[in-house]
Enzyme design. Structure first.
Site, short mmCIF file in Angstrom:
data_model
loop_
_atom_site.label_atom_id
_atom_site.label_comp_id
_atom_site.label_asym_id
_atom_site.label_seq_id
_atom_site.Cartn_x
_atom_site.Cartn_y
_atom_site.Cartn_z
CB SER A 187 -0.40 -4.12 2.03
OG SER A 187 0.29 -5.24 1.52
CB THR A 188 1.44 -2.95 -2.27
OG1 THR A 188 1.27 -4.36 -2.14
CG2 THR A 188 2.40 -2.65 -3.41
CG HIS A 213 0.24 -6.87 4.71
ND1 HIS A 213 -0.77 -6.71 3.78
CD2 HIS A 213 -0.38 -7.16 5.89
CE1 HIS A 213 -1.94 -6.89 4.38
NE2 HIS A 213 -1.73 -7.15 5.65
CG MET A 306 -1.86 -5.19 -4.15
SD MET A 306 -0.93 -6.41 -5.11
CE MET A 306 -2.28 -7.24 -5.94
CG ASP A 309 -5.39 -7.92 6.37
OD1 ASP A 309 -6.31 -8.32 7.12
OD2 ASP A 309 -4.21 -7.75 6.75
#
Length: 368
Positions: A187-188, A213, A306, A309
């Site tokens: 993600s991030t 993401h 973050m 997930d």
């Protein structure tokens, strides 16, 4: 202590609006708001900010050039806030790949009204960036083909669903085909991290499936960028795409991606469905499908991001016999997803970002 923010935008109205919104948020303070990167550099010599909120289209030096300068000389968290990214997903992906932690779009008109209604998104991006560990982007590489000239906005938190909503738990009865498969979730900070990993792989790397993401329309441009700099082929996944050596499939924004097995071959299904762990695509959904379809023939990798997930899905992969790897804390932009997977007991080993490529190659050698 408050989060110290430097706003860089050539519009006096935008500087005023952004400064007002951020100063009104608890724990955030705009220390300076300047019209271009050269003025920003002067202010940064006097007071180093925690986060830079940066426009792209500016006089004397554009925002992307300034972003690359920051990341090459003294990395710090940068959030892009620009009308140009609203018009160009390709430009957004380029900013994320250059080191921006997040992109927040804004319109060219009705700035006050729009930003007031999207203040929560802006403030969340600043808070998230303040907790991120900025890193220099990967060194420029010679593109395999002509190169094209993301946290994407944070989704509001609906009731949390697990991957059970999409796929039932793995029953452990997996009879895997012979080819190895690699599943990656991030993600991030993942746009940079994936670029470094995938660009380091040889052309005969095992088949790879990826959830990053990202919002809709971002993932196509992101996959095209990766394809231009990697020896493997990279594409945005479509239903019935085959998972095969030398190809990485990126889950489309706004859709879940699952792996299924037909005989000795893996394919992907791209489907609609509810948000899982506040995301669509969800890493948990992908990992759980890989546990069911590939079992011990899979390698699961959870990288910077973050939230949690992917942690539960990675645990299912490990229980099904797959090897599981997490990016280590030091090399993560945000050590959230890997940390939760480690806490859950889902991870065989944690390695630096630059070692992940070796894990993928070793997986191929182990199973072929």
């Amino acid at each position: 202590m408050s989060i110290q923010v430097l706003v860089v935008d050539d519009s006096a109205v935008v500087r005023q609006v952004l400064s007002g919104l951020l100063n009104a948020a608890p724990g955030i303070q705009v220390t300076h708001a300047v019209a271009d990167p050269l003025l920003a550099m002067e202010r940064m010599r006097m007071h180093w900010p925690d986060v830079v909120l940066l426009d792209i289209e500016m006089p004397r030096m554009d925002g992307l050039t300034f972003l690359r300068k920051i990341m090459s000389e003294r990395p710090l968290p940068v959030v892009i806030c620009s009308s140009l990214t609203a018009d160009s997903t390709q430009l957004s992906v380029e900013a994320l790949s250059a080191g921006a932690v997040a992109v927040v779009n804004r319109p060219r008109v009705n700035i006050r009204e729009y930003m007031a209604s999207h203040a929560d998104e802006l403030i969340a991006a600043i808070r998230m960036a303040a907790g991120a560990q900025a890193q220099s982007p990967a060194e420029e590489r010679i593109p395999r083909r002509l190169a094209l000239t993301t946290p994407p906005p944070l989704a509001p938190p609906p009731a949390k669903l697990t991957a059970d909503a999409i796929l039932p738990p793995c029953d452990g009865g997996v009879v895997p085909p012979s080819e190895p498969l690699v599943a990656i979730g991030t993600s991030t900070g993942g746009t940079q991290a994936l670029e470094r990993v995938l660009a380091a792989l040889p052309p005969d790397a095992p088949g790879i499936v990826v959830v990053q993401h990202m919002p809709e329309k971002f993932t196509g441009a992101f996959a095209a960028r990766l394809d231009s700099i990697c020896a493997i082929s990279v594409k945005e996944a479509e239903s019935n795409d085959r998972v095969q050596a030398g190809v990485a499939l990126i889950a489309p924004g706004g859709k879940h991606m699952l792996v299924r097995r037909s005989g000795a071959t893996y394919y992907v299904d791209v489907i609609d469905g509810p948000l899982v762990n506040r995301h669509r695509p969800s890493v948990d959904v992908l990992f759980r499908s890989v546990a069911k379809s590939a079992g011990a023939n899979a390698l699961g990798i959870i990288m910077t991001g973050m939230g949690d997930d992917g942690a539960a899905g990675l645990l299912e992969m490990r229980k099904a016999g797959a090897r599981t790897v997490a990016q280590d804390e030091k090399s993560c932009v945000v050590y959230g997803m890997p940390k939760e997977a480690v806490k859950l007991g889902a991870v065989d080993k944690s390695v630096p970002l630059d070692a992940i490529e070796r894990e993928i190659v070793a997986q191929c050698a182990r199973l072929v």
